[in-house]
Design a protein around this motif. Structure first.
Motif, PDB file in Angstrom:
ATOM      1  N   MET A   1       0.809  -1.004  -0.044  1.00 36.51           N
ATOM      2  CA  MET A   1       0.174   0.047   0.005  1.00 36.51           C
ATOM      3  C   MET A   1       0.762   1.267  -0.121  1.00 36.51           C
ATOM      4  N   ALA A   2       0.540   2.081  -0.830  1.00 40.05           N
ATOM      5  CA  ALA A   2       1.326   3.419  -0.903  1.00 40.05           C
ATOM      6  C   ALA A   2       1.234   4.252   0.149  1.00 40.05           C
ATOM      7  N   LYS A   3       2.175   5.145   0.447  1.00 45.88           N
ATOM      8  CA  LYS A   3       2.204   6.025   1.750  1.00 45.88           C
ATOM      9  C   LYS A   3       2.331   7.248   1.266  1.00 45.88           C
ATOM     10  N   ILE A   4       1.465   7.972   0.888  1.00 43.95           N
ATOM     11  CA  ILE A   4       1.431   9.232   0.063  1.00 43.95           C
ATOM     12  C   ILE A   4       1.062  10.330   1.102  1.00 43.95           C
ATOM     13  N   GLY A   5       2.025  11.526   0.999  1.00 43.98           N
ATOM     14  CA  GLY A   5       1.786  12.477   1.837  1.00 43.98           C
ATOM     15  C   GLY A   5       1.127  13.836   0.771  1.00 43.98           C
ATOM     16  N   VAL A   6       0.215  14.363   1.244  1.00 41.82           N
ATOM     17  CA  VAL A   6      -0.312  15.566   0.757  1.00 41.82           C
ATOM     18  C   VAL A   6      -0.033  16.937   1.361  1.00 41.82           C
ATOM     19  N   PHE A   7       0.549  17.829   0.874  1.00 42.53           N
ATOM     20  CA  PHE A   7       1.070  19.164   1.498  1.00 42.53           C
ATOM     21  C   PHE A   7       0.127  20.343   0.624  1.00 42.53           C
ATOM     22  N   VAL A   8      -0.900  20.802   1.344  1.00 39.06           N
ATOM     23  CA  VAL A   8      -1.724  22.077   0.722  1.00 39.06           C
ATOM     24  C   VAL A   8      -0.955  23.338   1.242  1.00 39.06           C
ATOM     25  N   CYS A   9      -0.688  24.109  -0.018  1.00 43.33           N
ATOM     26  CA  CYS A   9      -0.213  25.536   0.351  1.00 43.33           C
ATOM     27  C   CYS A   9      -1.179  26.518   0.172  1.00 43.33           C
ATOM     28  N   HIS A  10      -1.457  27.545   1.153  1.00 46.79           N
ATOM     29  CA  HIS A  10      -2.056  28.639   1.127  1.00 46.79           C
ATOM     30  C   HIS A  10      -1.486  29.717   0.186  1.00 46.79           C
ATOM     31  N   CYS A  11      -0.193  29.589   0.115  1.00 49.95           N
ATOM     32  CA  CYS A  11       0.516  30.769  -0.624  1.00 49.95           C
ATOM     33  C   CYS A  11       0.119  32.059   0.010  1.00 49.95           C
ATOM     34  N   GLY A  12       0.118  32.231   1.054  1.00 49.99           N
ATOM     35  CA  GLY A  12      -0.315  33.514   1.965  1.00 49.99           C
ATOM     36  C   GLY A  12      -1.866  33.333   1.592  1.00 49.99           C
ATOM     37  N   GLU A  13      -2.170  34.540   0.970  1.00 49.06           N
ATOM     38  CA  GLU A  13      -3.692  34.665   0.640  1.00 49.06           C
ATOM     39  C   GLU A  13      -4.076  34.059  -0.871  1.00 49.06           C
ATOM     40  N   ASN A  14      -2.934  33.996  -1.782  1.00 48.22           N
ATOM     41  CA  ASN A  14      -3.098  33.861  -3.101  1.00 48.22           C
ATOM     42  C   ASN A  14      -4.009  32.468  -3.292  1.00 48.22           C
ATOM     43  N   ILE A  15      -3.699  31.335  -2.619  1.00 48.59           N
ATOM     44  CA  ILE A  15      -4.637  30.163  -2.640  1.00 48.59           C
ATOM     45  C   ILE A  15      -5.654  30.342  -1.683  1.00 48.59           C
ATOM     46  N   GLY A  16      -5.581  30.486  -0.524  1.00 45.51           N
ATOM     47  CA  GLY A  16      -6.416  30.627   0.615  1.00 45.51           C
ATOM     48  C   GLY A  16      -7.491  31.461   0.429  1.00 45.51           C
ATOM     49  N   ARG A  17      -7.390  32.411  -0.178  1.00 46.53           N
ATOM     50  CA  ARG A  17      -8.619  33.482  -0.188  1.00 46.53           C
ATOM     51  C   ARG A  17      -9.723  32.660  -1.036  1.00 46.53           C
ATOM     52  N   THR A  18      -9.482  31.917  -2.095  1.00 48.56           N
ATOM     53  CA  THR A  18     -10.606  31.307  -2.956  1.00 48.56           C
ATOM     54  C   THR A  18     -10.589  29.762  -2.778  1.00 48.56           C
ATOM     55  N   VAL A  19      -9.682  29.239  -2.236  1.00 48.25           N
ATOM     56  CA  VAL A  19      -9.526  27.743  -2.076  1.00 48.25           C
ATOM     57  C   VAL A  19      -9.579  27.298  -0.513  1.00 48.25           C
ATOM     58  N   ASP A  20     -10.551  26.628  -0.140  1.00 50.90           N
ATOM     59  CA  ASP A  20     -10.506  26.172   1.284  1.00 50.90           C
ATOM     60  C   ASP A  20      -9.454  25.122   1.606  1.00 50.90           C
TER      61      ASP A  20
END
Lengths: 668, 152
Positions: A1-20
């Motif tokens: 079984m794979a062991k994958i890690g996912v890292f979600v970046c807010h890029c300050g507000e650049n991503i976080g503003r529109t993406v939860d």
């Protein structure tokens, strides 16, 4: 079984503003194989990368997806972070949720859904990614420079002065190129020969430069770091080592009056000749087409007068082979020949009478007239009767910026050299008057605008905005008829001489050379750079670089800058012991390959080789394709072409891509 | 903010949004889509990009697979002719596309679902327009139910 890690970046507000982002990470946790998913303000920052490294180590991740910006931005960053944690860097992929998502969508729900989808797609891909090792290619630390003009000379000297051997190939009997033909250079008016010839001599004497003049590149094999080049040394009929350069042969030769190419046909030479007095090497060459000995078998004067016994009529073309690791193309330009004998469709400006009237000349011919080493020893005398012209009309943009002639580009150097010609003319003929017909004056460059102002204000050049419709001979004068579009009226000037600033075109034969080098040229047949802004001196093929006017019209400062840039690229390439390349290359499955070689036909780089498979007794079983890793650039066209699915592009295998497509959601 | 969002959801929900899969090359169209992002050009959120090194890498099976997995439309986009990063990959893509298109005509797939474009790295605006055009065209064709995929 794979062991994958996912890292979600807010890029300050650049991503976080529109993406939860927290929601994206939560949903990622539900994906099969994902054992770790987090979101963070700045993933690319030092603490962000530390998170990734620690997670890879602590959780034993075997795959990483970073959902952040475009891979063009930070793929290298995150792959290096993953490698620092001890995981193969090619087991890290990026989901582009900034450029392709948060920045282009406003609806938070839709953007979050899309971001989660993009993460799922990359998770499915990374699960199938294979660890890849960088390809190491040995490097031959020796460079080939094609063309011995100012660009080629500068490149060769820069590389050789850094301690690396250079092979310099020039097709003419002497190096120097067009710069050696010029009288003075803009915008400083220093003498071209005075700054050029010392460099030519330096090339000749340099212990690390192998100079081949009167030679051409015959074939190029191999790939970056490992090229094998065959050079054809054309028969000069004079022994380079024996000749002392006394020049007696060139004065005794009975075949006179041959137009001298170097003087653009304004001066004459004999059948055995040195192209110009400062030629390097200062060794004559026999023009076999015109030599009486070669044509009739009777003469041999040059051999008789040669004290050094250097004339050799039996000499034949000789092939030499050189191994080099990098190639710099510096083949330069030629002027658009507006005269007779042009190919259909390009024949142009018959109304300007070039080639029909001797007093209508081009810019390079004017340079020869103004040059101290030229046919008139630097006096401006018109070719027809040797009279000093009092009124000279210069016509700019002859060919350039004219779609009807197939050249839509600006030739860049003509505005400046025409201003220079006007100044030189005034300096030599004090009572003379220069008229310049122009479309626009383009003087972008250090000291250039001031130089044009100087031509107008100090040396009285008259600039007329408009085109010339025709030039006709009226007894002793040339009648130049045109329009002054600023005044809105026709003009007519009685001139003694007309100089055409003809367009800059690539050297003929560039197409054949590009094919030998497996690199590309643009619509106008100038060599094409890898990227117009970020990689201006690299060609589309690895290990092949560009310098000077072979890439676009260039003046001397530009050519020299490009030459030094190309030299530094070559030296950078040679800096490493072995060449490391991204392992995104195709591989052949030798078991299923049937040897149809469809892949060979579509490969733009000639990376497909033939490999014989033999049994233990040495009997040939079959011939299969083999990909040369050093040459393959990783486009994957072979894979889409292969009928038996026997070739796979690493990093973009069918398995990986179908996994991505499968992860595109089915709408419920 | 929340009410505005809710309103947006309400206004967009009645209209059906087609799912589009885009196969793009890494050097031109992917970078062009990046530029659309950098320039903050808005376009419908229904496209999922699959990045490939070159359009020459595109196997027609990718397109069929995308339809099988529920895509309502497919877009293939790469460098302009003559601008291919790999010299000629896009020419092979174009030839393959031409043949594939006639096959698609033959088996009766609505051609409004299939799109091909050249978008260079400097054409962010064109990318957003292409997505809008493709979305409109696929919307006219309606949901793709002709070739339902296997349930895994």
């Amino acid at each position: 079984m794979a062991k994958i890690g996912v890292f979600v970046c807010h890029c300050g507000e650049n991503i976080g503003r529109t993406v939860d982002c927290a929601e994206v990470a939560r949903r990622a946790m539900d994906l099969p194989g994902v054992i770790h998913a987090v979101d963070y303000k700045y993933m690319c920052s030092d603490p962000g990368q530390r998170w990734i490294i620690d997670a890879v180590r602590e959780k034993g991740l075997d795959g990483v997806v970073v959902a952040s910006c475009s891979p063009h931005m930070h793929e290298k960053t995150f792959r290096e972070a993953v490698a620092a944690a001890g995981l193969n860097p090619f087991l890290c992929e990026m989901a582009n949720i900034r450029e392709h998502c948060s920045w282009v969508h406003e609806n938070r729900m839709q953007a979050t859904d899309k971001a989660a989808d993009l993460v799922r797609i990359m998770v499915e891909k990374v699960k199938r990614n294979r660890p890849l090792q960088p390809i190491k290619v040995p490097v031959t630390k020796r460079a080939l420079v094609i063309g011995g003009g100012i660009a080629g000379i500068q490149t060769a000297l820069d590389i050789a002065n850094a301690g690396v051997e250079v092979v310099l190939v020039e097709k003419e009997p002497s190096i120097g190129g067009h710069m050696a033909q010029l009288s003075e250079t803009f915008p400083t008016l220093d003498c071209s020969q005075c700054i050029m010839t010392p460099r030519m001599v330096e090339v000749r004497q340099h212990p690390r430069i192998q100079l081949y003049t009167y030679s051409e590149v015959d074939s190029v094999d191999g790939y970056i770091g490992n090229f094998t080049v065959k050079i054809r040394k054309k028969a000069r009929s004079v022994d380079l080592d024996k000749c002392t350069g006394c020049g007696v042969c060139t004065t005794k030769c009975p075949v006179k009056g041959i137009p001298n190419q170097f003087d653009r046909g304004l001066g004459t030479r004999r059948a055995i000749y040195v192209p110009f007095p400062q030629a390097v090497p200062n060794v004559p060459v026999i023009d076999r087409e015109r030599c009486r000995y070669f044509q009739t078998g009777k003469c041999g004067v040059c051999a008789k007068v040669c004290q050094a016994d250097a004339v050799n009529y039996e000499q034949t073309d000789e092939m030499v082979e050189e191994s080099v690791g990098a190639i710099v193309v510096a083949t330069g330009f030629e002027l658009y020949d507006v005269g007779q004998g042009m190919e259909e469709g390009h024949r142009g400006y018959g109304e300007y009478g070039y080639g029909q009237d001797p007093d209508i000349i081009d810019g390079l011919q004017f340079e020869r007239l103004a040059s101290a080493s030229g046919p008139t020893s630097g006096e401006i005398r018109r070719p027809s009767d040797g009279k000093v012209p009092e009124r000279v009309v210069f016509i700019q943009c002859v060919g350039s910026r004219d779609e009807a002639k197939g050249i839509s580009y600006c030739s860049k150097i003509c505005c400046m050299y025409t201003a220079k010609h006007a100044i030189l003319f005034k300096h030599k003929v004090h009572h003379g008057q220069a008229y310049i017909f122009y479309m626009d004056v383009r003087a972008g460059g250090k000291g250039y605008e001031e130089f044009v102002r100087r031509a107008v204000e100090e040396d009285g050049a008259l600039y007329v905005r408009g085109r010339v419709s025709e030039v006709v001979r009226r007894k002793d004068k040339l009648l130049v008829r045109g329009a002054d579009t600023l005044m809105g009226r026709p003009v007519q000037i009685e001139a003694d001489m007309v100089v055409l600033a003809t367009a800059v075109k690539p050297q003929p034969g560039i197409e054949a050379l590009a094919q030998k080098l497996r690199t590309s040229y643009d619509d106008y047949h100038f060599f094409k750079e890898a990227h117009p802004k970020l990689r201006p001196v690299e060609s589309s093929s690895a290990g092949i670089f560009l310098a000077g006017a072979c890439q676009a019209p260039r003046d001397i400062p530009d050519s020299v800058a490009m030459a030094s840039a190309a030299a530094s690229k070559v030296l950078g390439l040679f800096g490493a012991k072995e060449l490391e390349r991204e392992p995104i290359v195709a591989r052949v499955n030798e078991v299923t390959c049937v040897g149809c070689f469809q892949c060979e036909k579509v490969c733009a780089y000639g990376a497909i080789e033939r490999k014989e498979i033999r049994d233990r007794k040495g009997q040939l079983i079959k011939v299969v394709a083999r990909v040369n890793e050093g040459v393959c650039q990783g486009c994957g066209t072979c894979q889409a072409t292969c009928p038996s699915k026997s070739v796979e592009l690493e990093g973009f295998t069918d398995e990986e891509i179908f996994a991505e497509i499968n992860a595109v959601p089915v709408p419920s | 903010m929340e009410t505005q969002e809710a309103m947006e959801v309400q206004t967009t929900q009645p209209e059906w949004t087609p799912a589009i899969v885009a196969f793009v090359c890494n050097w031109c169209t992917y970078a062009g889509a990046d530029l659309a992002g950098t320039s903050r050009l808005q376009y419908p959120a229904n496209v999922r990009i699959i990045r490939l090194p070159c359009t020459g890498r595109i196997d027609p099976l990718f397109i069929l697979k995308a339809f099988e997995r529920g895509a309502d439309g497919v877009l293939v986009s790469g460098c302009h002719p003559g601008d291919c990063h790999y010299t000629s990959g896009n020419f092979f893509a174009r030839r393959r596309w031409t043949v594939f298109k006639s096959l698609v005509d033959f088996f009766g797939l609505d051609e409004r679902r299939l799109h091909f474009s050249w978008v260079s790295a400097s054409e962010g605006k064109k990318w957003s327009e292409v997505i809008q055009d493709v979305t409109d065209s696929v919307r006219q064709a309606g949901p793709f139910e002709q070739y339902p995929g296997r349930e895994d």
